[in-house]
Enzyme design. Structure first.
Site, PDB file in Angstrom:
ATOM      1  N   ILE A 469       0.835  -1.213   0.000  1.00 30.26           N
ATOM      2  CA  ILE A 469       0.000   0.000   0.000  1.00 30.26           C
ATOM      3  C   ILE A 469       0.867   1.259   0.000  1.00 30.26           C
ATOM      4  CG2 ILE A 469      -1.970  -1.130   1.040  1.00 30.26           C
ATOM      5  CD1 ILE A 469      -1.210   0.148   3.723  1.00 30.26           C
ATOM      6  N   GLY A 470       2.089   1.084  -0.451  1.00 32.04           N
ATOM      7  CA  GLY A 470       2.995   2.230  -0.494  1.00 32.04           C
ATOM      8  C   GLY A 470       4.079   2.131   0.557  1.00 32.04           C
ATOM      9  N   GLY A 512       2.043  -6.813   8.131  1.00 30.90           N
ATOM     10  CA  GLY A 512       2.293  -7.204   6.744  1.00 30.90           C
ATOM     11  C   GLY A 512       3.680  -7.749   6.495  1.00 30.90           C
ATOM     12  N   ALA A 513       4.683  -6.967   6.846  1.00 33.59           N
ATOM     13  CA  ALA A 513       6.059  -7.374   6.538  1.00 33.59           C
ATOM     14  C   ALA A 513       6.419  -8.658   7.276  1.00 33.59           C
ATOM     15  CB  ALA A 513       7.024  -6.251   6.911  1.00 33.59           C
ATOM     16  N   GLY A 690       6.670  -5.108  13.632  1.00 36.93           N
ATOM     17  CA  GLY A 690       5.945  -4.189  12.760  1.00 36.93           C
ATOM     18  C   GLY A 690       6.365  -2.743  12.977  1.00 36.93           C
ATOM     19  N   GLU A 693       2.990   1.361  11.928  1.00 33.81           N
ATOM     20  CA  GLU A 693       2.177   2.210  12.797  1.00 33.81           C
ATOM     21  C   GLU A 693       2.948   2.747  13.994  1.00 33.81           C
ATOM     22  OE1 GLU A 693      -0.532  -1.053  13.038  1.00 33.81           O
ATOM     23  OE2 GLU A 693      -2.169   0.134  12.198  1.00 33.81           O
TER      24      GLU A 693
END
Lengths: 733, 326
Positions: A469-470, A512-513, A690, A693
């Site tokens: 998503i960028g 995600g990662a 993560g 965020e």
């Protein structure tokens, strides 16, 4: 693999490619227009334009479609009268549209006009006449706290927690802080508006759509349209930002699918910028009461955090602002409570670091207030309350380097130059102040699969239904595969964003990662084993270097082994590690602001974030993620404020002219993020955590604390706009 | 957006004649009009494009002032050396407005004629007397943070959003126009924008078909020129309050003062009495307080914009204090 045991040494530890500040592999495509987004796919299509409800609650009594039907190019007007029956559920389960005459929130689609061109659809949409019977609704969180109930989110943490005896311990303590903070409604304001192209082939549906989590989205589409999930394909190779606003399926996707099925032609539906605010999700506002009690030594004896947020009746998602309060600081007596107020405004859902980002705006300022009351340095207060283990779960941390982040940040930022007394540092017409905050964000892991294939040319490709998503996902996955297989970057091709590929976690919650990367790691491990086995080498000790597999003196070119191609799958699942260790990433923010002594304008001067988040997979994209989060924090502290007009139950400033996010001039050149070295043996095979965020968590609080230090204004109602600062400013000579 | 026909004006007179027809709108930079059309707030049947007309020069006038063509882009005007040297307040006001991209497109006349940014004006599903006369004003009892504390009426409290116009007001600019008969006139900027009264749908005193051809500036006035825009973010935000000040100080005393305010009213706000109070004082705190009292005479907040009253006072103190120190 299941994450049940600590991760030992592995092939990534060499960090020959992983961790390096590699440019985005998709960067050139993006800056040349070569990366095609959902709305740019396929040109010979019909266009839909959404008509929003202009009331917040009530019933449609009439829809006059005559003029719109006569308008040039119009092919179909979908309303509740001709829309198909659909499956339902909360917004994470289904997204039925045009289900009936009832309007449950402002901006809910009441029609969709499909025409040959976008302009024709838009012109016709404005000719539609919809009449309503209005009903009274509940719109304002602050006005309806009496309706609050305990939310139940089956897959989430419990709404309440209670350790020891909070009320008594709080009451008996000599030092108390009891403050209420409010955070506003916020909108994701991602760059790419929500958009979908729907294409049916028989009863197979393909949606090219801007969506962060494709496998989950596929389930939602299937349930909504009541078709088998195998018949649904979501394609989303490039996404122009999401921040949680594209976690779930939105009206554009379902309307496009329904219209396309009716018309037997591909249909595109995009939301306008103004529509996004009401048609899609937002972050609820919150009212948060924080109570902190200590002895004169600054050791917390009682910590309490009560949170109110709102959502549509029937929705369970609440802003879990007290989650981090459960694990950030020590203290024997603890109480956290979340309450949800049913409101007739659009669906509230996840926005970047749901929970933490606004929770820390309250908790970390309350800590600053406590430090001020105790006349303790804010860093020292936090160090004194550093827990040895998770104080509520009573389990060890997987890794926690908050104190190291604070020390490193203080050193780099020049924290020792801070004057603890507010209002003492003038610079021309500015009053200058410094503030800091801790950062903490949960580190989830989700099920993911990947396939990697080495083809006869000696190049590898990777496929998974992951999204980028960028954030740089393409790039870090390329690095992982290249490192594992001993290939140069340009011999690895990563293909994402298609549900034909193996299921992946998608992008959200900072998982995600770790999730996709671990699945790929496992797939690469399996491929290494296959290749090693094929030449009788031990996969555990063989090294993959420069296109060769090497043991001792023996080196075999992969080209000799690959034949028609070799492939392997991998998968990752959360396991015991995720239950037996308290997993968070940590950091510390430092901010310096100037407050105009005449007008109360607040301008950020410097900012630094220092983070410990496990292995950094790409130093450049990681820094970009952290900086992006910090900029989000600037917006949360100073700008973003979606204003509800309770007369109409709608968001007044629903465009980017008046919904302010920080622009270039608001972000000083001296804003940086650094990572300190950390490997987390319990998080995942990559030993990463993560970061998407983490940068926002606490960032706004550091700014708010700097505002207090600059001028003495303690603003507990975000954002800190100049009107809230004025009263605290010095008298003018 | 309603479909429309597009024409190019052959001449200024042709543009004026066309503009006198119902449903015709003149388009120059389009930075505001196109937004309004997309949202169906403006629904012209014909757009007459004047971008190629020869109205894009900044020329010196015989009396030592400047004549700014209607089509001079905001960026070009702000960068004009003569403007920067002699009309610093105008250059700074222009650069305080919008974003670089918008300033590259936006024109001098278009800037004057831009519509309010009232949230309710921009949403056709909401009552708004400026958009639909007689439908009511949603801002009076609604969210009115950006609204007027001066010059509004019971029908409308929208503000004029321009920065440029505030500086022009302090400079006593005049607006040159031509009408459909080819007749020209010069309108003092003080009379160009109008107060809403009970006809808030009419923003200016232009007659139907009358179009702006230029803005003229008198010779530069003596004194220090300052434009101070207070803003919620550092760029691309409209001013809650702005002040264009031209103060002629001689040996610590104010010889003459001009003060125009933006963000407070439906038009750039200038109060002669306030300027007179400041004149012949040392611009000390008491004099500034009295000046602010006069400038804010009749000011009234509607809730979310109450802060503009103290903010204006404080901003004025800041600006005048800064000038006094230089």
């Amino acid at each position: 693999m299941d994450m049940d045991t600590p991760v030992g040494a592995n092939a990534l530890d060499a960090e020959k490619i992983v961790g390096k500040p590699l440019d985005r592999v998709d960067g050139r495509l993006k800056v040349t227009g070569g990366a095609r987004y959902a709305y740019e796919m396929q040109q010979d299509v019909l266009y839909g334009f959404v008509v929003e409800a202009s009331i917040a609650k009530g019933r449609i009594t009439a829809i006059d479609t005559y003029a719109a039907e006569q308008s040039p190019g119009v092919k179909l007007i979908l309303t509740h009268r001709n829309a198909p029956r659909q499956g339902n559920g909360n917004h994470r389960e289904a997204h039925p549209v045009l289900t009936g005459p009832l309007v449950s929130h402002y901006g809910e689609p009441v029609a969709c006009v499909i025409a040959e061109t976008f302009e024709q659809a838009r012109a016709a949409a404005l000719l539609l006449k919809v009449e309503y019977d209005r009903e009274k609704g509940h719109y304002s969180l602050a006005h309806h706290l009496d309706l609050a109930r305990i939310p139940h989110q089956p897959d989430g943490a419990p709404a309440d927690s209670e350790i020891g005896g909070f009320p008594g311990a709080y009451a008996d303590a000599p030092i108390q802080i009891d403050v209420t903070y409010r955070t506003p409604l916020q909108s994701h304001a991602m760059m790419e508006p929500h958009a979908t192209l729907a294409v049916w082939d028989g009863d197979n549906l393909t949606l090219h759509t801007a969506n962060q989590m494709l496998n989950q989205g596929r389930q939602v589409v299937a349930r909504t349209l009541d078709i088998p999930v195998e018949k649904v394909r979501l394609v989303s190779p490039f996404i122009g930002g999401g921040f949680g606003g594209k976690l779930w399926v939105n009206a554009d996707a379902i309307l496009a699918a329904i219209a396309s099925r009716y018309l037997k032609r591909p249909v595109k539906v995009a939301l306008t910028r103004q529509q996004i605010f009401h048609v899609t999700t937002h972050r609820s506002d919150t009212i948060q009461r924080i109570r902190l009690a200590t002895g004169s030594d600054g050791l917390i004896v009682a910590i309490g955090h009560d949170v109110f947020s709102g959502n549509l009746p029937g929705e369970q998602v609440y802003e879990a602002a007290a989650l981090q309060t459960r694990s950030l600081y020590a203290g024997p007596n603890r109480q956290t409570r979340h309450r949800l107020v049913p409101l007739d405004i659009p669906v509230a859902s996840s926005m970047r670091a749901p929970g933490e980002s606004v929770g820390l705006l309250a908790l970390e300022c309350a800590m600053d207030e406590l430090a001020n009351k105790l006349k303790l340095d804010p860093i020292e207060l936090r160090i004194r309350n550093e827990p040895a283990e998770d104080p509520e779960k009573r389990i060890p941390y997987s890794s926690r380097h908050l104190v190291a982040c604070m020390h490193e940040g203080a050193r780099r930022f020049g924290w020792d130059r801070r004057n603890a007394t507010p209002g003492q540092v003038p610079d021309g017409r500015w009053l200058v102040g410094m503030g800091m905050s801790a950062a903490s964000r949960g580190n989830p892991l989700r099920f993911s699969k990947a396939i990697v294939r080495l083809d006869p040319s000696g190049s590898a490709w990777v496929r998974m239904a992951m999204t980028d998503i960028g954030t740089g996902t393409y790039t870090i996955l390329t690095q992982i595969a290249a490192e594992m297989l001993g290939l140069p970057i340009d011999r690895v091709r990563v293909e994402l964003g298609d549900t034909l590929f193996p299921e992946a976690a998608g992008s959200g919650g900072s998982f995600g990662a770790a999730s996709a990367g671990s699945a790929l790691f496992e797939a690469c491990e399996a491929l290494r084993k296959k290749l090693a086995d094929s030449v009788g080498m031990d996969a555990g000790t063989a090294k993959f270097i420069d296109g060769h597999i090497v043991t001792g003196e023996r080196a075999v070119s992969l080209l000799e082994l690959v034949g028609d191609g070799v492939e392997a799958d991998g998968e990752i699942k959360p396991g015991r590690n995720n239950r037996e260790f308290s997993q968070q990433s940590y950091g510390a923010h430092f901010a310096e602001v100037g407050v105009d002594r005449d007008t109360g304008e607040v301008r950020l001067r410097r900012m630094l974030g220092v983070f410990a988040a496990g292995r950094v997979l790409n130093a450049k994209t990681a820094r970009s993620q952290a900086i992006g989060g910090m900029v989000f924090g600037v917006g949360a502290a100073l700008h973003e404020d979606l204003v509800l007009d309770p007369r109409f139950g709608y968001f007044v400033n629903h465009d980017l002219a008046e919904y302010h996010v920080p622009v270039h001039a608001d972000i000083p050149a001296s804003l940086d993020a650094v990572f300190i070295s950390e490997l987390d043996q319990h998080s995942n095979p990559l030993k990463s955590k993560g970061i998407g965020e983490l940068g926002i968590c606490g960032a706004g609080a550091a700014i708010a604390n700097a505002v207090f230090n600059a001028c003495g204004a303690r603003v507990r109602h975000y954002p800190i706009t100049l009107d809230k600062v004025l009263a605290a400013l010095p008298k003018q000579a | 957006m309603k479909s429309f026909t597009y024409e190019r004006a052959r001449s200024t007179a042709h543009a004026a004649a066309a503009a006198s027809q119902p449903g015709v709108k003149i388009i120059a930079g389009g930075t505001n009009l196109l937004d309004l059309m997309k949202l169906q707030i403006e629904t012209p049947s014909t757009l007459v494009d004047i971008n190629h007309l020869p109205l894009d020069k900044v020329e010196e006038t015989t009396d030592g002032g400047l004549r700014i063509g209607a089509l001079v882009r905001n960026s070009d005007l702000a960068a004009d050396l003569r403007v920067r040297q002699h009309y610093g307040v105008l250059s700074r006001a222009l650069l305080a407005g919008a974003s670089a991209q918008l300033r590259n497109k936006a024109t001098t006349a278009g800037n004057l004629l831009q519509r309010t940014r009232c949230y309710y004006f921009y949403d056709i599903s909401k009552p708004c007397n400026k958009r639909v006369p007689g439908s009511g004003c949603s801002a009076l009892a609604g969210f009115n943070r950006i609204h007027a504390i001066l010059g509004g009426s019971d029908d409308c409290i929208a503000t004029h959003p321009s920065d440029m116009a505030v500086a022009m007001r302090a400079l006593d600019a005049e607006v040159e126009t031509i009408d459909r008969e080819g007749k020209t006139r010069r309108i003092p900027i003080a009379e160009f924008h109008r107060l809403p009264g009970n006809t808030p749908e009419v923003d200016s005193t232009l007659t139907p078909g009358e179009i702006v051809t230029a803005v003229t500036l008198p010779p530069p006035p003596p004194g220090t020129q300052v434009y101070r825009k207070v803003r919620d973010r550092a760029s691309y935000a409209f001013a809650p309050v702005s002040v264009a000040a031209i103060i002629d100080n001689v040996r610590g005393r104010v010889r003459s003062a001009r003060l125009a305010f933006g963000g407070l009213a439906p038009k750039p706000w200038r109060v002669a009495a306030a300027e007179q109070i400041l004149a012949n004082t040392a611009a000390d705190a008491r004099a500034i307080d009295a000046t602010a009292d006069a400038a804010l005479k009749g000011a009234r907040g509607f809730g979310a914009n109450d802060f503009k009253i103290p903010l204006t006072r404080r901003t004025l103190h800041g600006v005048l204090g800064e000038i006094a120190r230089t």
